[in-house]
Design a protein around this motif. Structure first.
Motif, PDB file in Angstrom:
ATOM      1  N   SER A  48       0.801  -1.226   0.000  1.00 17.70           N
ATOM      2  CA  SER A  48       0.000   0.000   0.000  1.00 17.70           C
ATOM      3  C   SER A  48       0.840   1.285   0.000  1.00 17.70           C
ATOM      4  O   SER A  48       0.347   2.335  -0.401  1.00 17.70           O
ATOM      5  CB  SER A  48      -0.928   0.021   1.224  1.00 17.70           C
ATOM      6  OG  SER A  48      -0.173  -0.012   2.429  1.00 17.70           O
TER       7      SER A  48
ATOM      8  N   LYS B  77      -9.924   1.433   0.421  1.00 22.83           N
ATOM      9  CA  LYS B  77      -8.569   1.701  -0.067  1.00 22.83           C
ATOM     10  C   LYS B  77      -8.142   0.747  -1.177  1.00 22.83           C
ATOM     11  O   LYS B  77      -7.150   0.996  -1.862  1.00 22.83           O
ATOM     12  CB  LYS B  77      -7.565   1.576   1.096  1.00 22.83           C
ATOM     13  CG  LYS B  77      -7.753   2.580   2.218  1.00 22.83           C
ATOM     14  CD  LYS B  77      -6.754   2.305   3.336  1.00 22.83           C
ATOM     15  CE  LYS B  77      -6.948   3.269   4.499  1.00 22.83           C
ATOM     16  NZ  LYS B  77      -5.996   2.973   5.604  1.00 22.83           N
TER      17      LYS B  77
ATOM     18  N   ILE C 279      -5.038   1.055  -4.446  1.00 22.12           N
ATOM     19  CA  ILE C 279      -3.753   0.369  -4.275  1.00 22.12           C
ATOM     20  C   ILE C 279      -3.458  -0.567  -5.445  1.00 22.12           C
ATOM     21  O   ILE C 279      -2.423  -0.463  -6.098  1.00 22.12           O
ATOM     22  CB  ILE C 279      -3.736  -0.432  -2.954  1.00 22.12           C
ATOM     23  CG1 ILE C 279      -3.930   0.494  -1.753  1.00 22.12           C
ATOM     24  CG2 ILE C 279      -2.434  -1.212  -2.809  1.00 22.12           C
ATOM     25  CD1 ILE C 279      -4.142  -0.246  -0.442  1.00 22.12           C
TER      26      ILE C 279
END
Length: 533
Positions: free
Chosen positions: A255, A424, A428
């Motif tokens: 990440s 997220k 990523i």
């Protein structure tokens, strides 16, 4: 009046001190970074084979380092074909510098990629370990994703059991219709127009049927539902708009700077079995006791989640809603049935018990158990119409052996933290595939067979990481790091310099974004770390 335009040098003018090729390649040219990195590698430990010329004059082989440099440069510059690489070596100043005047043939170049798939995978791994050593990979969160990359195989060479069975049925039907037409023609009134049979029609149909029977026998002997004559390992994979012969390329992405830390290739057209193997590989490379991974709902499976938990891996992935269809029809979802672990039974919305059956079904290496209500209870149930279809005699529920793990995972996914992690995911792991497929044009493989394809896939993902690092810290700082590692020097000072360089880049980009916004530009999706590279 003087000449208004600049004039070049006379091509035939001899120079007392002619410039060297080295003078044409600037000190910050990425080609120098390629040279420094490859020269640091131990080709014997990585397992590279000799790439000898196909000749009988006994001349020495080209060094594997030279051929690896050629491929790194080529893939970085969107040149993947061995024939095109051969052309570039003879006309490209940077390639001339990199090869030091050597000119391997396209066959030698192609054989190197074909024969060194395992070594190329080790190169990818070594580079990830280097990124981890200089703190560009943290392992705080890893996102797993997959994409279909087109195989070097044609759909015209595909044998599909579904299509073969369908074509056989049509041929049998056509033969029957043709024979019936012939019989009618023989018995029809002479005044009617007789049937004019097509030349060799029946023979052609029988030949076609024999070929299809042979294809079907081949599929049954191999125990598969599809087989491609060009590349047997490639499979037809379905996308919303079309289908293609492809491989399923899998990546695990860190990440922090979106570097790929693990990659593999699968012949399966879905991601159901890929979560645990990819997460386990990423955890091993990161050398961590615990790992958080995130993936989309296509990776969800009770066995996959359970295996991850056993390895101290926490998976964050949405659960596919398989109850929507039942709810639309007015039936209770399975969540409306409460499980009693102490008595190993379910309680229905009408407070009746569903007891465990002795029947067990195994699917995808997972055991499924069945629970059923009494027929008498269901027939007299006041909410029967909301529970089972009219033709069903009683309510039946099936659960997997990982039921408790699945329920715990479902509860965890309802937390705010889990929802934030899921949000997220796309930022990523979709960045690497977007770069490789759209920016660099690597949407297909050039080699055949899953072993060779896995080697090229590792090369592609290594090049993505290499390009990412050069964009992140610059060729000069990267070369400084390589020289320090080559001379066994302490790299703590260089690591600090790298961290400072990245921090300044992010701050500069943040200021630039503010200036753009003040001048009327608006973008709600700025990612300073991503944009800085």
């Amino acid at each position: 009046m003087g000449n208004l335009y600049k004039e070049g040098e006379n091509r035939k003018q001899q120079m007392f001190f002619p410039p060297s090729i080295d003078e044409y390649v600037s000190v910050d040219n990425p080609v120098r970074a390629i040279e420094d990195y490859v020269e640091m590698l131990n080709m014997i430990e990585l397992g590279f084979t000799k790439a000898a010329l196909n000749s009988s004059d006994g001349q020495p082989a080209y060094h594997p380092k030279l051929l690896l440099k050629i491929y790194i440069y080529g893939y970085l510059n969107k040149v993947r074909s061995s024939r095109r690489l051969e052309v570039e070596i003879k006309r490209n100043i940077e390639m001339m510098w990199l090869c030091a005047g050597l000119q391997p043939s396209y066959k030698t170049i192609a054989n190197f990629r074909k024969d060194n798939s395992k070594a190329l995978k080790k190169v990818f791994r070594e580079f990830v370990l280097l990124c981890r050593e200089i703190d560009l990979v943290t392992g705080e969160l890893v996102a797993i994703d997959g994409a279909f990359l087109r195989a070097n195989a044609s759909k015209n060479q595909l044998i599909s059991k579904k299509n073969v069975v369908s074509d056989l049925a049509k041929i049998d039907e056509n033969i029957d219709e043709y024979l019936n037409a012939l019989n009618f023609s023989d018995t029809a009134d002479k005044t009617e127009q007789p049937l004019k049979p097509t030349a060799n029609y029946l023979s052609k149909m029988k030949t076609r049927k024999a070929k299809l029977d042979k294809d079907l026998a081949l599929l049954e002997m191999m125990g598969v539902t599809q087989y491609n004559r060009t590349d047997p390992d490639a499979k037809k994979m379905v996308k919303p708009s079309h289908n293609l012969m492809a491989y399923n390329s899998q990546i695990a992405v860190d990440s922090k700077y979106k570097l790929i830390i693990a990659t593999d290739v699968s012949s399966e057209g879905q991601d159901y079995h890929q979560l645990y193997p990819m997460a386990k590989e990423a955890k091993a490379i990161l050398d961590q006791d615990h790992l958080n991974v995130v993936a989309d709902a296509g990776y969800y499976g009770g066995k996959q989640v359970n295996n991850c938990k056993k390895e101290n891996i926490t998976p964050y992935l949405s659960i596919p809603d398989k109850q929507k269809g039942r709810e639309k029809k007015g039936f209770f979802p399975q969540d409306a049935f409460t499980y009693d672990p102490s008595n190993d039974l379910f309680i229905c919305p009408n407070q009746k018990e569903l007891h465990k059956s002795t029947a067990v079904q195994i699917e995808h290496d997972t055991r499924y158990y069945f629970y059923g209500a009494a027929i008498k209870s269901c027939s007299a149930c006041p909410v029967r119409s909301q529970c089972i279809p009219e033709k069903s005699r009683f309510k039946k529920i099936s659960i997997s052996e990982h039921y408790q793990t699945v329920k715990e995972h479902a509860r965890m996914m309802q937390t705010t933290q889990a929802k934030n992690v899921i949000n997220k995911r796309a930022a990523i792991c979709e960045h690497p595939f977007g770069t490789t497929k759209q920016t660099l044009g690597w949407s297909h493989f050039l080699v055949r067979g899953i072993e060779k394809v896995s080697g090229e896939n590792a090369l592609i993902m290594f090049i993505y990481n290499f390009r990412r690092i050069l964009n992140l810290i610059g060729p000069n700082l990267f070369r400084k790091l390589m020289n320090a590692l080559k001379n066994n020097e302490n790299i703590d000072a260089i690591k600090a310099e790298i961290a400072l360089h990245i921090a300044l880049s992010i701050e500069i980009w943040a200021v630039l974004v503010q200036i753009l916004q003040l001048n009327g530009f608006r973008d709600d999706f700025w990612d300073f770390e991503a944009k800085s590279v």
